[in-house]
Motif scaffolding. Sequence first.
Motif, short mmCIF file in Angstrom:
data_model
loop_
_atom_site.label_atom_id
_atom_site.label_comp_id
_atom_site.label_asym_id
_atom_site.label_seq_id
_atom_site.Cartn_x
_atom_site.Cartn_y
_atom_site.Cartn_z
N SER A 22 -2.01 -5.68 -7.31
CA SER A 22 -1.58 -7.07 -7.14
C SER A 22 -2.36 -8.00 -8.07
N SER A 46 2.75 -9.20 -3.18
CA SER A 46 2.35 -7.92 -3.78
C SER A 46 1.09 -7.37 -3.12
N GLU A 50 0.99 -3.86 -1.21
CA GLU A 50 0.01 -2.86 -1.65
C GLU A 50 -0.84 -2.36 -0.47
N LEU A 62 4.09 0.51 -6.41
CA LEU A 62 4.46 -0.90 -6.38
C LEU A 62 4.93 -1.24 -7.78
N SER A 75 8.53 -1.88 -3.45
CA SER A 75 7.51 -1.04 -2.84
C SER A 75 8.17 0.25 -2.40
#
Length: 90
Positions: A22, A46, A50, A62, A75
């Motif tokens: 991320s 994100s 994650e 991801l 995802s």
Amino acid sequence: MSLLTNTYDVHKGEFETAGDASASIKRKLKQLGVDSAILRRVAVASYEAELNLIIHSLGGQLTMEMNPEHIVLISRDCLLYTSPSPRDRG
């Protein structure tokens, strides 16, 4: 069509690397001049995706896809079962 696509492997239980994917997504979007409000929303989404992969799955990937009009986060978690799903029976 995506102008930019980045995929990051995320491994189950690897808390020491939590946030790396991320942070990389946020850094790339910032370099591209994405509006700060959008950048913040994508960064939070994100990071949560994650961590969900790290905590609640067997790991996965991801992916961030971006074009001038959209930013898409995907995802994907690892499969838990090797037998076919009832949905797969035609």
